[in-house]
Write an enzyme that holds these catalytic residues in place. Structure first.
Site, mmCIF file in Angstrom:
data_model
loop_
_atom_site.group_PDB
_atom_site.id
_atom_site.type_symbol
_atom_site.label_atom_id
_atom_site.label_comp_id
_atom_site.label_asym_id
_atom_site.label_seq_id
_atom_site.Cartn_x
_atom_site.Cartn_y
_atom_site.Cartn_z
ATOM 1 N N ARG A 224 -8.460 2.078 -6.833
ATOM 2 C CA ARG A 224 -9.816 2.554 -7.106
ATOM 3 C C ARG A 224 -10.440 3.068 -5.817
ATOM 4 O O ARG A 224 -10.186 2.543 -4.739
ATOM 5 C CB ARG A 224 -10.695 1.421 -7.668
ATOM 6 C CG ARG A 224 -10.391 1.065 -9.118
ATOM 7 C CD ARG A 224 -10.818 2.166 -10.085
ATOM 8 N NE ARG A 224 -10.510 1.872 -11.469
ATOM 9 C CZ ARG A 224 -9.404 2.247 -12.116
ATOM 10 N NH1 ARG A 224 -8.483 2.962 -11.487
ATOM 11 N NH2 ARG A 224 -9.226 1.949 -13.386
ATOM 12 N N HIS A 272 -6.730 11.704 -9.567
ATOM 13 C CA HIS A 272 -6.633 10.490 -10.405
ATOM 14 C C HIS A 272 -5.637 10.697 -11.560
ATOM 15 O O HIS A 272 -5.990 10.570 -12.726
ATOM 16 C CB HIS A 272 -8.019 10.088 -10.949
ATOM 17 C CG HIS A 272 -8.073 8.651 -11.362
ATOM 18 N ND1 HIS A 272 -9.227 7.894 -11.282
ATOM 19 C CD2 HIS A 272 -7.122 7.818 -11.867
ATOM 20 C CE1 HIS A 272 -8.974 6.670 -11.720
ATOM 21 N NE2 HIS A 272 -7.712 6.601 -12.080
HETATM 22 P P1 NDP Z 1 -2.939 -6.540 -12.310
HETATM 23 O O1 NDP Z 1 -4.198 -7.256 -12.682
HETATM 24 O O2 NDP Z 1 -1.744 -6.718 -13.182
HETATM 25 O O3 NDP Z 1 -2.485 -6.996 -10.827
HETATM 26 C C1 NDP Z 1 -3.403 -7.185 -9.803
HETATM 27 C C2 NDP Z 1 -2.668 -7.767 -8.573
HETATM 28 O O4 NDP Z 1 -3.617 -7.839 -7.500
HETATM 29 C C3 NDP Z 1 -2.134 -9.173 -8.793
HETATM 30 O O5 NDP Z 1 -0.912 -9.336 -8.123
HETATM 31 C C4 NDP Z 1 -3.202 -10.054 -8.119
HETATM 32 O O6 NDP Z 1 -2.719 -11.283 -7.602
HETATM 33 C C5 NDP Z 1 -3.606 -9.162 -6.954
HETATM 34 N N1 NDP Z 1 -4.940 -9.507 -6.478
HETATM 35 C C6 NDP Z 1 -6.117 -9.437 -7.146
HETATM 36 N N2 NDP Z 1 -7.129 -9.844 -6.373
HETATM 37 C C7 NDP Z 1 -6.574 -10.170 -5.172
HETATM 38 C C8 NDP Z 1 -7.101 -10.665 -3.950
HETATM 39 N N3 NDP Z 1 -8.414 -10.912 -3.776
HETATM 40 N N4 NDP Z 1 -6.251 -10.909 -2.938
HETATM 41 C C9 NDP Z 1 -4.900 -10.708 -3.075
HETATM 42 N N5 NDP Z 1 -4.337 -10.218 -4.233
HETATM 43 C C10 NDP Z 1 -5.172 -9.965 -5.238
HETATM 44 O O7 NDP Z 1 -3.317 -5.018 -12.156
HETATM 45 P P2 NDP Z 1 -2.398 -3.731 -12.511
HETATM 46 O O8 NDP Z 1 -1.137 -3.835 -11.737
HETATM 47 O O9 NDP Z 1 -2.300 -3.534 -13.980
HETATM 48 O O10 NDP Z 1 -3.313 -2.533 -11.964
HETATM 49 C C11 NDP Z 1 -3.729 -2.445 -10.614
HETATM 50 C C12 NDP Z 1 -4.803 -1.387 -10.488
HETATM 51 O O11 NDP Z 1 -4.205 -0.085 -10.555
HETATM 52 C C13 NDP Z 1 -5.811 -1.303 -11.644
HETATM 53 O O12 NDP Z 1 -6.799 -2.265 -11.555
HETATM 54 C C14 NDP Z 1 -6.365 0.085 -11.486
HETATM 55 O O13 NDP Z 1 -7.465 0.013 -10.604
HETATM 56 C C15 NDP Z 1 -5.244 0.845 -10.857
HETATM 57 N N6 NDP Z 1 -4.724 1.908 -11.725
HETATM 58 C C16 NDP Z 1 -4.767 3.201 -11.283
HETATM 59 C C17 NDP Z 1 -4.261 4.242 -12.053
HETATM 60 C C18 NDP Z 1 -4.252 5.641 -11.539
HETATM 61 O O14 NDP Z 1 -3.893 6.566 -12.288
HETATM 62 N N7 NDP Z 1 -4.598 5.898 -10.288
HETATM 63 C C19 NDP Z 1 -3.685 4.002 -13.364
HETATM 64 C C20 NDP Z 1 -3.649 2.609 -13.746
HETATM 65 C C21 NDP Z 1 -4.176 1.607 -12.944
HETATM 66 P P3 NDP Z 1 -2.193 -12.447 -8.601
HETATM 67 O O15 NDP Z 1 -0.948 -11.877 -9.239
HETATM 68 O O16 NDP Z 1 -1.895 -13.589 -7.706
HETATM 69 O O17 NDP Z 1 -3.298 -12.670 -9.589
#
Ligand code: NDP
Length: 309
Positions: A224, A272
């Site tokens: 994002r 995007h």
């Molecule tokens: P998930 O919710 O599956 O994964 C998020 C990951 O981030 C997890 O490993 C989580 O850790 C980690 N995380 C979250 N908060 C923290 C923190 N404070 N410190 C350390 N690690 C953290 O998300 P997705 O993989 O499905 O998607 C990721 C992002 O990709 C989406 O939110 C979206 O913003 C973006 N996206 C962009 C697209 C584009 O076209 N550009 C398309 C689709 C998505 P843990 O596993 O330990 O909870």
């Protein structure tokens, strides 16, 4: 039951067609033309007008039309009873991995510089980085980040991940939380942001973070726009600490015409498109959740309101 779609500025034809194709009898309504809002228990949402959800007194599920839910959670008047879900379609992870591989390969083989040379008709051979000599750090190893990390590792990169909780990934060392952040950054020649946007992760790509990366590190942000402090990126590239960046997401989209990123020779921009939800496949999960809600069964792809993702 019926489904209402609440969005702004999105072409809904493929969504309505995909829903109708799989479930011809489904009553699909579109905000704001819909009526009888008290009947609606299930909403699909993307970038909704803030406050729209409260017009549906009986909403039980709000399903994001993509992987992210930050656009839903920023509404201060979310219905307390509603469960929030998101798309976890495997196609999203596959598309994201292919796109990030393309960006990483573009960087290590210097393809952007050859494009510039080509425009000037310059024949200028240069060396390149070998995959086995480059460590990629994937910030966020959730549904998308895990697949990205595995695929990058398959083509030869050393890959590390960073998450908030410990996890085992074959050939990928996962660093955890604030305690693991410095060591994770110090090892990342290329940093890919795939974090969800939360209070903890907003502005995480800032000068302090960048300084902890090795000299010449490259930034890829496909998560994002609000993860990145834009001016910090420009300064760290111009100082020479970072070698450049590929950005797919921005604080303001479309990126304004006068924005300095457009003209910056070391910043690549895409609009995007890293991984776009495909309605034809995503509606399977949506309809499955719709049925689960109807049958009082647990939903899939649920989001923790406490964690914000
Ligand atoms: P998930 O919710 O599956 O994964 C998020 C990951 O981030 C997890 O490993 C989580 O850790 C980690 N995380 C979250 N908060 C923290 C923190 N404070 N410190 C350390 N690690 C953290 O998300 P997705 O993989 O499905 O998607 C990721 C992002 O990709 C989406 O939110 C979206 O913003 C973006 N996206 C962009 C697209 C584009 O076209 N550009 C398309 C689709 C998505 P843990 O596993 O330990 O909870």
């Amino acid at each position: 039951m019926s489904i209402t779609i609440i969005t702004q500025g999105k072409d809904l034809t493929p969504w309505v067609n995909a829903l109708k194709e799989k479930r011809p009898e489904l009553n699909v309504r579109i905000y704001p033309e819909d009526t009888n809002r008290e009947d609606v228990e299930f909403a699909l949402a993307w970038n909704h007008p803030i406050g729209a959800f409260k017009k549906y007194p009986n909403l039980k599920c709000i399903s994001s039309m993509g992987a992210g839910v930050d656009h839903i959670l920023k509404d201060p008047e979310l219905p307390e009873a509603a469960i929030i879900t998101r798309i976890t379609d495997p196609n999203l992870a596959k598309d994201m991995a292919e796109f990030t591989i393309a960006l990483v390969m573009n960087h290590v083989r210097g393809l952007s510089s050859f494009k510039i040379a080509e425009q000037k008709q310059l024949w200028k051979p240069t060396g390149y980085l070998r995959t086995e000599d480059v460590t990629v750090g994937v910030m966020g190893v959730g549904v998308l980040g895990t697949h990205v990390a595995r695929q990058l590792n398959k083509i030869g990169f050393k890959v590390n991940g960073w998450a908030s909780t410990a996890k085992e990934l074959e050939n990928v060392e996962v660093y955890v939380g604030q305690n693991g952040l410095n060591a994770f950054l110090a090892a990342s020649d290329i940093l890919i942001c795939l974090l969800p946007l939360t209070k903890e992760t907003a502005n995480i790509l800032n000068k302090d973070t960048f300084r902890k990366l090795p000299e010449g590190a490259f930034i890829i942000n496909v998560a994002r726009g609000e993860h990145l402090v834009e001016q910090d990126l420009i300064e760290m590239i111009d100082e020479g600490h970072l070698s450049g960046a590929s950005l797919d997401v921005f604080r303001e989209e479309p990126l304004p015409k006068q924005h300095p990123f457009w003209e910056h020779p070391k910043i690549n921009i895409t609009p995007h498109i890293a991984s776009i939800t495909n309605p034809a496949t995503a509606v399977s999960q949506i309809l499955d959740n719709y049925d689960r809600l109807k049958n009082n069964e647990p939903l899939t792809g649920t989001v923790s309101l406490t964690k914000g993702y």
